[in-house]
Design a protein around this motif. Structure first.
Motif, PDB file in Angstrom:
ATOM      1  N   ASN A  42      75.144  10.214  38.011  1.00  0.00           N
ATOM      2  CA  ASN A  42      75.565  11.619  38.025  1.00  0.00           C
ATOM      3  C   ASN A  42      75.901  12.142  36.628  1.00  0.00           C
ATOM      4  OD1 ASN A  42      75.235  11.825  40.811  1.00  0.00           O
ATOM      5  ND2 ASN A  42      77.270  11.011  41.180  1.00  0.00           N
ATOM      6  N   GLY A  43      75.095  11.774  35.643  1.00  0.00           N
ATOM      7  CA  GLY A  43      75.258  12.299  34.294  1.00  0.00           C
ATOM      8  C   GLY A  43      76.290  11.587  33.443  1.00  0.00           C
ATOM      9  N   GLY A  44      76.974  10.598  33.956  1.00  0.00           N
ATOM     10  CA  GLY A  44      77.968   9.847  33.181  1.00  0.00           C
ATOM     11  C   GLY A  44      77.699   8.367  33.251  1.00  0.00           C
ATOM     12  N   GLY A  45      78.316   7.631  32.354  1.00  0.00           N
ATOM     13  CA  GLY A  45      78.154   6.185  32.365  1.00  0.00           C
ATOM     14  C   GLY A  45      78.785   5.578  33.606  1.00  0.00           C
ATOM     15  N   ARG A  57      72.653  10.887  41.717  1.00  0.00           N
ATOM     16  CA  ARG A  57      71.496  10.875  40.813  1.00  0.00           C
ATOM     17  C   ARG A  57      71.689   9.783  39.771  1.00  0.00           C
ATOM     18  NH1 ARG A  57      67.695  14.591  40.658  1.00  0.00           N
ATOM     19  NH2 ARG A  57      67.874  16.399  41.998  1.00  0.00           N
ATOM     20  N   LEU A  58      70.639   9.025  39.529  1.00  0.00           N
ATOM     21  CA  LEU A  58      70.670   7.938  38.554  1.00  0.00           C
ATOM     22  C   LEU A  58      69.645   8.177  37.465  1.00  0.00           C
ATOM     23  CD1 LEU A  58      70.682   4.859  40.937  1.00  0.00           C
ATOM     24  CD2 LEU A  58      72.595   5.682  39.612  1.00  0.00           C
ATOM     25  N   ARG A  59      70.023   7.860  36.237  1.00  0.00           N
ATOM     26  CA  ARG A  59      69.071   7.804  35.125  1.00  0.00           C
ATOM     27  C   ARG A  59      68.977   6.350  34.717  1.00  0.00           C
ATOM     28  NH1 ARG A  59      71.232  12.735  31.720  1.00  0.00           N
ATOM     29  NH2 ARG A  59      70.224  14.388  32.885  1.00  0.00           N
ATOM     30  N   ILE A  60      67.762   5.817  34.742  1.00  0.00           N
ATOM     31  CA  ILE A  60      67.537   4.400  34.473  1.00  0.00           C
ATOM     32  C   ILE A  60      66.555   4.263  33.329  1.00  0.00           C
ATOM     33  CG2 ILE A  60      66.766   2.220  35.483  1.00  0.00           C
ATOM     34  CD1 ILE A  60      67.241   3.657  38.267  1.00  0.00           C
ATOM     35  N   ALA A  61      66.913   3.443  32.343  1.00  0.00           N
ATOM     36  CA  ALA A  61      66.023   3.165  31.216  1.00  0.00           C
ATOM     37  C   ALA A  61      65.638   1.688  31.282  1.00  0.00           C
ATOM     38  CB  ALA A  61      66.728   3.474  29.907  1.00  0.00           C
ATOM     39  N   ARG A  62      64.337   1.440  31.436  1.00  0.00           N
ATOM     40  CA  ARG A  62      63.811   0.067  31.446  1.00  0.00           C
ATOM     41  C   ARG A  62      62.762  -0.017  30.363  1.00  0.00           C
ATOM     42  NH1 ARG A  62      61.693  -1.052  37.385  1.00  0.00           N
ATOM     43  NH2 ARG A  62      60.418   0.650  36.662  1.00  0.00           N
ATOM     44  N   GLY A  63      63.099  -0.626  29.242  1.00  0.00           N
ATOM     45  CA  GLY A  63      62.152  -0.694  28.139  1.00  0.00           C
ATOM     46  C   GLY A  63      61.835   0.704  27.650  1.00  0.00           C
ATOM     47  N   GLU A  70      66.965  10.148  42.753  1.00  0.00           N
ATOM     48  CA  GLU A  70      68.025  10.566  43.664  1.00  0.00           C
ATOM     49  C   GLU A  70      68.115   9.521  44.767  1.00  0.00           C
ATOM     50  OE1 GLU A  70      69.116  14.174  46.747  1.00  0.00           O
ATOM     51  OE2 GLU A  70      67.405  14.376  45.402  1.00  0.00           O
ATOM     52  N   VAL A  71      69.321   9.085  45.061  1.00  0.00           N
ATOM     53  CA  VAL A  71      69.548   8.067  46.085  1.00  0.00           C
ATOM     54  C   VAL A  71      69.419   8.723  47.460  1.00  0.00           C
ATOM     55  CG1 VAL A  71      71.211   6.423  47.032  1.00  0.00           C
ATOM     56  CG2 VAL A  71      71.092   6.800  44.560  1.00  0.00           C
ATOM     57  N   LEU A  72      68.508   8.193  48.274  1.00  0.00           N
ATOM     58  CA  LEU A  72      68.312   8.718  49.623  1.00  0.00           C
ATOM     59  C   LEU A  72      69.016   7.868  50.672  1.00  0.00           C
ATOM     60  CD1 LEU A  72      64.512   9.581  49.498  1.00  0.00           C
ATOM     61  CD2 LEU A  72      66.448  11.114  49.140  1.00  0.00           C
ATOM     62  N   ALA A  73      69.013   6.551  50.465  1.00  0.00           N
ATOM     63  CA  ALA A  73      69.628   5.637  51.427  1.00  0.00           C
ATOM     64  C   ALA A  73      70.249   4.478  50.661  1.00  0.00           C
ATOM     65  CB  ALA A  73      68.581   5.122  52.406  1.00  0.00           C
ATOM     66  N   SER A  82      57.904  -1.562  50.189  1.00  0.00           N
ATOM     67  CA  SER A  82      57.767  -0.323  50.971  1.00  0.00           C
ATOM     68  C   SER A  82      59.132   0.171  51.462  1.00  0.00           C
ATOM     69  CB  SER A  82      56.832  -0.544  52.153  1.00  0.00           C
ATOM     70  OG  SER A  82      57.320  -1.594  52.975  1.00  0.00           O
ATOM     71  N   VAL A  83      60.006  -0.738  51.833  1.00  0.00           N
ATOM     72  CA  VAL A  83      61.351  -0.371  52.272  1.00  0.00           C
ATOM     73  C   VAL A  83      62.180   0.077  51.067  1.00  0.00           C
ATOM     74  CG1 VAL A  83      63.494  -1.236  53.291  1.00  0.00           C
ATOM     75  CG2 VAL A  83      61.288  -1.894  54.260  1.00  0.00           C
ATOM     76  N   ALA A  84      62.021  -0.622  49.938  1.00  0.00           N
ATOM     77  CA  ALA A  84      62.775  -0.285  48.724  1.00  0.00           C
ATOM     78  C   ALA A  84      62.421   1.117  48.226  1.00  0.00           C
ATOM     79  CB  ALA A  84      62.507  -1.324  47.641  1.00  0.00           C
ATOM     80  N   GLN A  85      61.167   1.509  48.340  1.00  0.00           N
ATOM     81  CA  GLN A  85      60.750   2.833  47.880  1.00  0.00           C
ATOM     82  C   GLN A  85      61.349   3.949  48.737  1.00  0.00           C
ATOM     83  OE1 GLN A  85      56.505   2.542  47.847  1.00  0.00           O
ATOM     84  NE2 GLN A  85      56.446   1.563  45.840  1.00  0.00           N
ATOM     85  N   ALA A  86      61.746   3.635  49.942  1.00  0.00           N
ATOM     86  CA  ALA A  86      62.356   4.633  50.819  1.00  0.00           C
ATOM     87  C   ALA A  86      63.836   4.864  50.478  1.00  0.00           C
ATOM     88  CB  ALA A  86      62.230   4.201  52.266  1.00  0.00           C
ATOM     89  N   LEU A  87      64.388   4.047  49.590  1.00  0.00           N
ATOM     90  CA  LEU A  87      65.795   4.181  49.225  1.00  0.00           C
ATOM     91  C   LEU A  87      66.041   5.297  48.209  1.00  0.00           C
ATOM     92  CD1 LEU A  87      66.813   0.426  48.833  1.00  0.00           C
ATOM     93  CD2 LEU A  87      67.193   1.920  50.801  1.00  0.00           C
ATOM     94  N   TYR A  88      64.997   5.751  47.525  1.00  0.00           N
ATOM     95  CA  TYR A  88      65.182   6.738  46.461  1.00  0.00           C
ATOM     96  C   TYR A  88      63.982   7.671  46.384  1.00  0.00           C
ATOM     97  CZ  TYR A  88      62.003   3.760  43.820  1.00  0.00           C
ATOM     98  OH  TYR A  88      60.905   3.030  43.416  1.00  0.00           O
ATOM     99  N   ARG A  89      64.177   8.774  45.637  1.00  0.00           N
ATOM    100  CA  ARG A  89      63.086   9.708  45.355  1.00  0.00           C
ATOM    101  C   ARG A  89      63.163  10.038  43.873  1.00  0.00           C
ATOM    102  NH1 ARG A  89      63.958  14.018  48.785  1.00  0.00           N
ATOM    103  NH2 ARG A  89      65.490  14.811  47.337  1.00  0.00           N
ATOM    104  N   GLU A  90      62.055   9.833  43.174  1.00  0.00           N
ATOM    105  CA  GLU A  90      62.006  10.152  41.750  1.00  0.00           C
ATOM    106  C   GLU A  90      61.793  11.649  41.579  1.00  0.00           C
ATOM    107  OE1 GLU A  90      59.738   8.697  37.681  1.00  0.00           O
ATOM    108  OE2 GLU A  90      58.982   8.035  39.611  1.00  0.00           O
TER     109      GLU A  90
END
Length: 132
Positions: A42-45, A57-63, A70-73, A82-90
Motif C-alpha cells: 500500500n505504498g509503504g515499506g 496493493r503490492l509493489r514487488i521488485a525481482r531483479g 492487487e491482492v484478490l485472495a 493456476s491457483v496461485a495466479q488467481a490470488l492476485y491481479r497485475e
C-alpha cells in the motif's frame, strides 16, 4: 488447514503470501526481498510479518522486473501455478511497463558487443596483424 485460494482467511503474513502466490521460490527468499526493501505494501515499506488483506496493493521488485499487483485472495499454502495466479491481479500499467522493458532488453541484446574471440579467431587476427 485452509486450501490455497480459500477466502476464509482474514489475514496472512506478507512473506507467506508472496511464497504461496509463487513470486518467490522459498519463504526465505520472500523474507529477504521484504527486508531488502524490494516489496512495498500500500505504498509503504513493510516487514515480513505484516498482515496482508484482500484488496491490498503490492509493489514487488525481482531483479530487473517491477510488478504492481492487487491482492484478490489469501492463501497460506503453495499450490499449482493456476491457483496461485488467481490470488492476485497485475495492474495494466505494470503489465505495460514490464512488456516495454522486455522489448528494450531484447533490442539491447541484439546489439550486444561481440564475444571474446576463440582460439581459431585469435590465430586469424594474428595472421591479419602480422601481414601474413
Amino acid at each position: 488447514m485452509n486450501e490455497a485460494g480459500d477466502t476464509g482467511l482474514a489475514e496472512v503474513r506478507v512473506d507467506v503470501w508472496l511464497w504461496a502466490a509463487r513470486f518467490f521460490k522459498t519463504r526465505s527468499l520472500a523474507k529477504q526481498a521484504i527486508v531488502g526493501g524490494h516489496v512495498d505494501v500500500n505504498g509503504g515499506g513493510c516487514k515480513p510479518a505484516k498482515t496482508l488483506r484482500a484488496g491490498d496493493r503490492l509493489r514487488i521488485a525481482r531483479g530487473e522486473e517491477r510488478l504492481e499487483v492487487e491482492v484478490l485472495a489469501l492463501s497460506e499454502r503453495r499450490g499449482p501455478a493456476s491457483v496461485a495466479q488467481a490470488l492476485y491481479r497485475e495492474t495494466d500499467a505494470s503489465r505495460l511497463a514490464r512488456e516495454t522493458a522486455r522489448a528494450e532488453r531484447r533490442m539491447v541484446g541484439a546489439t550486444a558487443p561481440p564475444k571474446r574471440p576463440d582460439k581459431q579467431a585469435r590465430r586469424e587476427l594474428r595472421r591479419l596483424k602480422d601481414g601474413g
